[in-house]
Design a protein around this motif. Structure first.
Motif, short mmCIF file in Angstrom:
data_model
loop_
_atom_site.label_atom_id
_atom_site.label_comp_id
_atom_site.label_asym_id
_atom_site.label_seq_id
_atom_site.Cartn_x
_atom_site.Cartn_y
_atom_site.Cartn_z
N PHE A 6 5.90 14.08 -2.85
CA PHE A 6 4.69 14.70 -3.36
C PHE A 6 4.92 15.93 -4.23
O PHE A 6 4.26 16.06 -5.26
CB PHE A 6 3.72 14.98 -2.21
N SER A 7 5.84 16.79 -3.90
CA SER A 7 6.05 17.98 -4.74
C SER A 7 7.03 17.71 -5.88
O SER A 7 7.22 18.57 -6.74
CB SER A 7 6.53 19.16 -3.89
N SER A 8 7.63 16.51 -5.90
CA SER A 8 8.63 16.21 -6.93
C SER A 8 8.31 14.95 -7.72
O SER A 8 9.18 14.38 -8.38
CB SER A 8 10.01 16.07 -6.28
N ALA A 9 7.04 14.50 -7.67
CA ALA A 9 6.58 13.35 -8.46
C ALA A 9 7.41 12.10 -8.21
O ALA A 9 7.86 11.42 -9.13
CB ALA A 9 6.55 13.69 -9.95
N GLY A 10 7.61 11.76 -6.94
CA GLY A 10 8.37 10.56 -6.59
C GLY A 10 7.72 9.30 -7.11
O GLY A 10 6.49 9.19 -7.20
N HIS A 11 8.57 8.31 -7.48
CA HIS A 11 8.06 7.05 -8.02
C HIS A 11 9.00 5.92 -7.66
O HIS A 11 10.22 6.05 -7.78
CB HIS A 11 7.92 7.14 -9.55
N MET A 12 8.42 4.80 -7.22
CA MET A 12 9.19 3.62 -6.81
C MET A 12 8.98 2.49 -7.80
O MET A 12 7.84 2.06 -8.01
CB MET A 12 8.74 3.15 -5.42
N ASP A 13 10.07 1.99 -8.40
CA ASP A 13 10.06 0.76 -9.18
C ASP A 13 10.84 -0.27 -8.37
O ASP A 13 12.07 -0.18 -8.25
CB ASP A 13 10.71 0.95 -10.55
N VAL A 14 10.13 -1.24 -7.78
CA VAL A 14 10.74 -2.21 -6.88
C VAL A 14 11.50 -3.26 -7.69
O VAL A 14 10.95 -3.89 -8.59
CB VAL A 14 9.69 -2.88 -5.99
N VAL A 15 12.78 -3.44 -7.34
CA VAL A 15 13.65 -4.40 -8.02
C VAL A 15 13.66 -5.72 -7.27
O VAL A 15 13.53 -6.79 -7.87
CB VAL A 15 15.08 -3.83 -8.16
N THR A 16 13.83 -5.67 -5.95
CA THR A 16 13.82 -6.89 -5.13
C THR A 16 13.16 -6.59 -3.80
O THR A 16 13.09 -5.45 -3.37
CB THR A 16 15.25 -7.41 -4.84
N ALA A 40 0.83 -1.21 0.00
CA ALA A 40 0.00 0.00 0.00
C ALA A 40 0.86 1.26 0.00
O ALA A 40 0.51 2.26 -0.63
CB ALA A 40 -0.93 -0.02 1.21
N PHE A 41 2.01 1.24 0.69
CA PHE A 41 2.93 2.38 0.73
C PHE A 41 3.45 2.68 -0.67
O PHE A 41 3.39 3.82 -1.13
CB PHE A 41 4.09 2.05 1.67
N VAL A 42 3.94 1.65 -1.36
CA VAL A 42 4.47 1.85 -2.72
C VAL A 42 3.37 2.36 -3.64
O VAL A 42 3.57 3.29 -4.43
CB VAL A 42 5.10 0.55 -3.27
N SER A 43 2.18 1.80 -3.53
CA SER A 43 1.06 2.23 -4.36
C SER A 43 0.70 3.69 -4.08
O SER A 43 0.44 4.46 -5.01
CB SER A 43 -0.16 1.33 -4.14
N ALA A 44 0.69 4.09 -2.81
CA ALA A 44 0.36 5.47 -2.45
C ALA A 44 1.43 6.44 -2.97
O ALA A 44 1.09 7.51 -3.49
CB ALA A 44 0.22 5.61 -0.94
N VAL A 45 2.70 6.07 -2.84
CA VAL A 45 3.78 6.92 -3.37
C VAL A 45 3.60 7.09 -4.88
O VAL A 45 3.62 8.21 -5.40
CB VAL A 45 5.17 6.33 -3.05
N ASN A 46 3.42 5.98 -5.58
CA ASN A 46 3.34 6.05 -7.04
C ASN A 46 2.10 6.79 -7.53
O ASN A 46 2.13 7.38 -8.61
CB ASN A 46 3.43 4.65 -7.64
N ALA A 47 1.03 6.78 -6.73
CA ALA A 47 -0.20 7.51 -7.09
C ALA A 47 -0.16 8.95 -6.59
O ALA A 47 -1.09 9.71 -6.86
CB ALA A 47 -1.40 6.78 -6.51
N ASP A 74 11.50 14.40 -9.61
CA ASP A 74 11.88 15.52 -10.47
C ASP A 74 13.08 16.30 -9.94
O ASP A 74 13.68 17.06 -10.69
CB ASP A 74 10.69 16.47 -10.65
N THR A 75 13.43 16.11 -8.67
CA THR A 75 14.56 16.82 -8.08
C THR A 75 15.89 16.13 -8.36
O THR A 75 16.85 16.75 -8.78
CB THR A 75 14.37 16.95 -6.55
N TRP A 76 15.94 14.81 -8.12
CA TRP A 76 17.20 14.08 -8.17
C TRP A 76 17.34 13.15 -9.36
O TRP A 76 18.40 12.55 -9.55
CB TRP A 76 17.37 13.26 -6.89
N GLY A 77 16.29 12.95 -10.14
CA GLY A 77 16.36 11.96 -11.21
C GLY A 77 16.18 10.57 -10.64
O GLY A 77 15.46 10.39 -9.66
#
Length: 108
Positions: free
Chosen positions: A56-66, A15-22, A81-84
């Motif tokens: 939230f202000s920088s469009a954070g997104h998590m792609d889980v590898v392991t 749910a955390f990863v889903s909330a971050v990505n949304a 959007d801040t750090w790439g």
């Protein structure tokens, strides 16, 4: 290859990863205990200030590898959007009731 958020083992982390990505602040904060804490690269941070800046202000997104530790440890390609994009490690402490009391992140 990445792991889809809905395939993650731990329900709270899923749910955390889903909330971050949304970019869903309400869902994100609803997963945390009122006294939840976090750290970034080994330093404790103000959770709300950090989340606003890094997610939230920088469009954070998590792609889980392991995932490890029953889904409470993740290696993630994280981007905003801040750090790439960067490879990060995440560790979650979850209550028996399924709420997150602490998360730690940093360079992997």
């Amino acid at each position: 290859m990445t792991i889809a958020p809905n395939k993650l083992s731990d329900p709270a982390v899923r749910a955390f990863v889903s909330a971050v990505n949304a970019h869903d602040e309400e869902a994100f904060y609803g997963l945390l205990t009122p006294d939840a804490t976090m750290s970034d690269d080994g330093s404790d941070r103000d959770l709300r200030v950090w989340a606003d800046k890094e997610i939230f202000s920088s469009a954070g997104h998590m792609d889980v590898v392991t995932e490890t530790q029953g889904g409470r440890g993740l290696v993630v390609n994280y981007r905003n959007d801040t750090w790439g994009e960067m490879r990060t490690a995440w560790k979650f402490t979850v209550t028996d009731g399924g709420r997150i009391t602490r998360f730690e992140t940093g360079q992997a």
